[in-house]
Design a protein around this motif. Structure first.
Motif, PDB file in Angstrom:
ATOM      1  N   LEU A 199       0.803  -1.313   0.146  1.00 17.64           N
ATOM      2  CA  LEU A 199       0.106   0.031  -0.118  1.00 17.64           C
ATOM      3  C   LEU A 199       0.877   1.326   0.166  1.00 17.64           C
ATOM      4  O   LEU A 199       0.742   2.650  -0.131  1.00 17.64           O
ATOM      5  N   SER A 200       1.892   1.314   0.832  1.00 19.96           N
ATOM      6  CA  SER A 200       2.900   2.583   0.864  1.00 19.96           C
ATOM      7  C   SER A 200       3.175   3.084  -0.400  1.00 19.96           C
ATOM      8  O   SER A 200       3.603   3.578  -0.664  1.00 19.96           O
ATOM      9  N   ASP A 201       3.560   1.799  -1.237  1.00 13.67           N
ATOM     10  CA  ASP A 201       4.603   1.930  -2.372  1.00 13.67           C
ATOM     11  C   ASP A 201       3.669   2.237  -3.870  1.00 13.67           C
ATOM     12  O   ASP A 201       3.440   3.492  -4.207  1.00 13.67           O
ATOM     13  N   ALA A 202       2.239   1.633  -3.357  1.00 16.27           N
ATOM     14  CA  ALA A 202       1.507   2.470  -4.576  1.00 16.27           C
ATOM     15  C   ALA A 202       0.654   3.929  -4.216  1.00 16.27           C
ATOM     16  O   ALA A 202       0.185   4.787  -5.024  1.00 16.27           O
ATOM     17  N   ILE A 203       0.869   3.993  -2.807  1.00 17.06           N
ATOM     18  CA  ILE A 203       0.300   6.147  -2.613  1.00 17.06           C
ATOM     19  C   ILE A 203       1.551   6.449  -2.740  1.00 17.06           C
ATOM     20  O   ILE A 203       1.641   7.603  -3.690  1.00 17.06           O
ATOM     21  N   MET A 214      -5.970   7.968  -5.071  1.00 18.34           N
ATOM     22  CA  MET A 214      -5.172   7.812  -4.189  1.00 18.34           C
ATOM     23  C   MET A 214      -6.053   8.069  -2.420  1.00 18.34           C
ATOM     24  O   MET A 214      -5.897   7.605  -1.835  1.00 18.34           O
ATOM     25  N   VAL A 215      -7.814   8.397  -2.972  1.00 19.21           N
ATOM     26  CA  VAL A 215      -8.708   8.133  -1.445  1.00 19.21           C
ATOM     27  C   VAL A 215      -9.117   7.203  -1.884  1.00 19.21           C
ATOM     28  O   VAL A 215      -8.664   6.371  -0.276  1.00 19.21           O
ATOM     29  N   SER A 270      -5.623   2.045   3.521  1.00 24.38           N
ATOM     30  CA  SER A 270      -4.293   1.901   4.355  1.00 24.38           C
ATOM     31  C   SER A 270      -4.336   2.521   5.801  1.00 24.38           C
ATOM     32  O   SER A 270      -3.864   3.512   6.769  1.00 24.38           O
ATOM     33  N   GLY A 271      -5.499   3.370   5.964  1.00 29.54           N
ATOM     34  CA  GLY A 271      -6.217   3.444   7.129  1.00 29.54           C
ATOM     35  C   GLY A 271      -5.923   5.009   7.384  1.00 29.54           C
ATOM     36  O   GLY A 271      -5.973   5.949   8.347  1.00 29.54           O
ATOM     37  N   GLU A 330      -6.650  12.272   5.744  1.00 28.06           N
ATOM     38  CA  GLU A 330      -5.833  12.247   4.523  1.00 28.06           C
ATOM     39  C   GLU A 330      -7.003  11.886   2.586  1.00 28.06           C
ATOM     40  O   GLU A 330      -6.416  12.507   2.676  1.00 28.06           O
ATOM     41  N   ALA A 331      -7.256  11.169   2.729  1.00 25.75           N
ATOM     42  CA  ALA A 331      -8.114  10.609   2.263  1.00 25.75           C
ATOM     43  C   ALA A 331      -9.077  11.349   1.796  1.00 25.75           C
ATOM     44  O   ALA A 331      -9.741  11.549   0.818  1.00 25.75           O
ATOM     45  N   LEU A 332      -9.503  11.776   3.077  1.00 25.17           N
ATOM     46  CA  LEU A 332     -10.888  12.979   2.789  1.00 25.17           C
ATOM     47  C   LEU A 332     -11.030  14.680   1.888  1.00 25.17           C
ATOM     48  O   LEU A 332     -11.169  14.779   1.082  1.00 25.17           O
ATOM     49  N   ASN A 333      -9.395  14.324   2.432  1.00 24.18           N
ATOM     50  CA  ASN A 333      -8.518  15.675   1.795  1.00 24.18           C
ATOM     51  C   ASN A 333      -8.263  15.736   0.382  1.00 24.18           C
ATOM     52  O   ASN A 333      -8.735  17.148  -0.644  1.00 24.18           O
ATOM     53  N   TYR A 334      -7.915  14.209  -0.644  1.00 26.82           N
ATOM     54  CA  TYR A 334      -7.812  14.614  -1.641  1.00 26.82           C
ATOM     55  C   TYR A 334      -9.127  14.319  -2.142  1.00 26.82           C
ATOM     56  O   TYR A 334      -9.098  14.298  -2.940  1.00 26.82           O
ATOM     57  N   LEU A 335     -10.064  13.307  -1.129  1.00 32.17           N
ATOM     58  CA  LEU A 335     -11.402  13.659  -1.948  1.00 32.17           C
ATOM     59  C   LEU A 335     -12.098  14.521  -2.242  1.00 32.17           C
ATOM     60  O   LEU A 335     -12.651  15.138  -3.292  1.00 32.17           O
ATOM     61  N   ASP A 336     -11.821  16.127  -1.260  1.00 32.45           N
ATOM     62  CA  ASP A 336     -11.784  17.601  -1.423  1.00 32.45           C
ATOM     63  C   ASP A 336     -11.745  17.333  -2.746  1.00 32.45           C
ATOM     64  O   ASP A 336     -11.766  18.985  -3.662  1.00 32.45           O
ATOM     65  N   LEU A 337     -10.095  17.258  -3.246  1.00 31.67           N
ATOM     66  CA  LEU A 337      -9.638  17.813  -4.384  1.00 31.67           C
ATOM     67  C   LEU A 337      -9.786  17.376  -5.368  1.00 31.67           C
ATOM     68  O   LEU A 337      -9.913  17.679  -6.659  1.00 31.67           O
TER      69      LEU A 337
END
Length: 467
Positions: A390-394, A414-415, A421-422, A426-433
Motif C-alpha cells: 500500500l505504501s508503495d502504491a500511494i 489516491m482516496v 491503508s487507514g 488524508e483520504a478525505l482531503n484528496y477527495l475534496d481535491l
C-alpha cells in the motif's frame, strides 16, 4: 604509339561513350568535341558513377581548357564526392573564364550551405540574383538555403516569389507547405492555399497541401474534401489517397479507409506503411486475423517497421495469446526502445502472464518515458496495490500527481489507497481535491473500491458538490 582520332558530336551519345571506352581500353588518345564530352559526362552522371564522370572531365579540360562548362561539371562532381576544396578550385577556374555564368555562384552557394557557411552562401546567391535573367531558380535555392539555416520565415517569402512567377511550380508549393508545417502556421497556410486555388483551381498540389493543413488542425471532413479535389484533378495521386485514408481513420470510418488505402495499389507498388495502416483499421474493427495478415505483409516488405511488429502483438494479445504477443512486442521494442506504448503493452502482457517483477519494471519504464500517461500510472500502482504494498502504491500515485496535477482520476485513486491503508483524514482531503477538479469522474472511486459507496462520510461530502 598514340593515335589521334577526331570524334565529333554524334546524335546518339552512346556512340561517343563507346568510343571513349574504346580509347580507355586501348590506352589511346582520341579527340572529342565539347558536345561529345558533355554527352559522355552526362551518361556517367545518369548512371550514378561520379568517379568515371570525373575521369572524363579530366580528359575534357585537357582538350578544351578554355570552356567553363567542364570546370562547372567538375565542381559539381567534386562536391558529390565531398572534395570541397577541389570543387572550389574548379569554380574559381570557371569564374575566370565566364564570370557572368550564374551556375558558378549557385554551385558555390550550395557547397557553402552544406558547410553551414550561410552568410557566404547568401553573398554568392545575391551575386547570382544580380546576374540572372530568370531569377526564379535563384529564389528557390535561396529558400532552400534559408531552410537549412532554420530561417523558415524568410524562406516563405522567396517561395512565394517563385509561385508568383509560376503558379504551377509544384516544388515551391511543397516546400512552402513544409515551412508552414515547421512553423505551425496551419491557419495561415489554409488562407494562402485557398487564395492560390482561386487563381488556379486545377492545382492538385494546392488542394493536397490544403488537405494536409486541414488535417493538422483536425478538420478531418474538410481535409477529405480537399483530398477528393486533388484526386479528381490527378486520378493517380497515390499520396492523396493515402492521406485521405488517414483522415477517415481519424473520424473512425475504418471500412472506408481500408477501401481508400487499397486504391493506392492501383497507382503505386504496395508499401509497408500502407499495409500497416490497413492492418490498424482491421484491428480497430476487431477483425484480428485480417489485421494480422496485413501486419505480416508489412514486415515482409520492411522488417524495420516497428509498428507492424507491434500490431501483430496487439492482435495476438486480443486473442488471449499473451506469451506470443510478448515476442512481437519485444521485436518492436528492439527497433524503437524509447516508445512508451511498446513498454506499456509489454507491461500489460507481463502482468497477464503473472510475471509481476517484469511487469513492474516495464511500467516504471513507461512512466519514465511518458509521465503524463494517466492510465500507465494507474495500472502501475494497481499491480503494486494487488501485492499489498500500500505504501508503495500511494507513493506512485503521489509521484503521478506531481506530473499531472489536474488529473482527477489520480486523486480518486489516491482516496481509495489512503482509505485502504487507514489514513482517513488524508483520504478525505484528496477527495475534496478530486471533487474540485471533476465531480463527473467520482464513479472511478467506487469502481475501484465498491465498499466505499456505503461510507456515509464520503457520500455526504460528494452530495455537497453535486447538489
Amino acid at each position: 604509339m598514340e593515335e589521334d582520332y577526331d570524334f565529333g558530336f554524334s546524335e546518339d551519345p552512346k556512340f561517343s561513350v563507346e568510343r571513349y571506352e574504346e580509347m580507355i581500353r586501348n590506352k589511346d588518345q582520341y579527340f572529342f568535341d565539347s558536345q561529345a564530352f558533355e554527352g559522355i559526362i552526362d551518361f556517367y552522371i545518369e548512371r550514378n558513377d561520379p568517379i568515371k564522370a570525373l575521369q572524363v572531365v579530366e580528359y575534357a579540360v585537357n582538350q578544351h581548357p578554355f570552356i567553363a562548362t567542364f570546370f562547372i561539371k567538375q565542381a559539381q562532381l567534386f562536391a558529390i564526392v565531398s572534395q570541397t576544396d577541389r570543387a572550389f578550385d574548379a569554380l574559381t577556374r570557371a569564374q575566370t573564364l565566364e564570370p557572368s555564368e550564374v551556375e558558378i555562384y549557385l554551385i558555390r552557394a550550395g557547397i557553402l550551405s552544406t558547410l553551414e557557411r550561410y552568410d557566404e552562401a547568401m553573398d554568392e546567391l545575391n551575386t547570382a540574383l544580380a546576374l540572372s535573367e530568370n531569377a526564379i531558380d535563384v529564389h528557390m535555392q535561396i529558400a532552400m538555403m534559408l531552410q537549412s539555416k532554420g530561417d523558415f520565415e524568410s524562406a516563405i517569402k522567396h517561395l512565394k516569389i517563385c509561385l508568383e512567377d509560376n503558379m504551377e511550380d509544384q516544388d515551391a508549393l511543397y516546400e512552402l507547405a513544409f515551412c508552414y508545417d515547421v512553423l505551425d502556421r496551419h491557419k495561415e497556410s489554409i488562407g494562402f492555399y485557398l487564395q492560390y486555388i482561386d487563381s488556379d483551381p486545377y492545382s492538385y498540389a494546392a488542394w493536397y497541401n490544403l488537405g494536409n493543413a486541414y488535417h493538422k488542425l483536425e478538420f478531418y471532413e474538410k481535409a477529405i474534401d480537399a483530398y477528393d479535389y486533388a484526386i479528381l484533378i490527378k486520378e493517380n495521386f497515390a499520396s492523396a489517397y493515402f492521406n485521405k485514408g488517414n483522415a477517415l481513420v481519424n473520424i473512425d470510418k475504418y471500412e472506408e479507409a481500408i477501401k481508400i488505402y487499397k486504391e493506392t495499389f492501383e497507382f503505386e507498388p504496395a508499401s509497408a506503411d500502407t499495409y500497416c495502416a490497413i492492418g490498424e483499421c482491421y484491428e480497430k474493427l476487431e477483425q484480428m486475423e485480417e489485421a494480422r495478415s496485413y501486419y505480416k505483409k508489412a514486415v515482409k516488405l520492411d522488417r524495420n517497421l516497428s509498428d507492424a511488429w507491434f500490431g501483430i502483438g496487439v492482435t495476438l494479445d486480443f486473442d488471449g495469446r499473451f506469451f506470443e504477443s510478448l515476442h512481437y512486442y519485444k521485436k518492436a521494442l528492439d527497433l524503437d526502445s524509447h516508445n512508451p506504448d511498446y513498454w506499456f503493452a509489454i507491461a500489460d502482457a507481463r502482468y497477464k502472464l503473472k510475471q509481476m517483477d517484469e511487469a513492474e519494471a516495464a511500467y516504471q519504464k513507461v512512466v519514465e518515458l511518458n509521465p503524463i500517461d494517466i492510465e500507465a500510472w494507474l495500472d502501475y500502482s494497481s499491480i503494486i496495490y494487488e501485492q499489498d504494498r500500500l505504501s508503495d502504491a500511494i507513493g506512485i500515485i503521489s509521484e503521478a500527481i506531481k506530473y499531472n496535477p489536474d488529473a482527477a482520476e489520480l486523486y480518486y485513486r489516491m482516496v481509495a489507497y489512503l482509505f485502504a491503508s487507514g489514513q482517513y483524514n488524508e483520504a478525505l482531503n484528496y477527495l475534496d481535491l478530486a471533487l474540485n477538479i471533476n465531480t463527473e469522474k467520482r464513479h472511478i472511486l467506487f469502481e475501484y473500491l465498491p465498499q466505499l459507496q456505503d461510507n456515509k462520510l464520503i457520500v455526504d461530502i460528494i452530495k455537497k458538490y453535486i447538489m
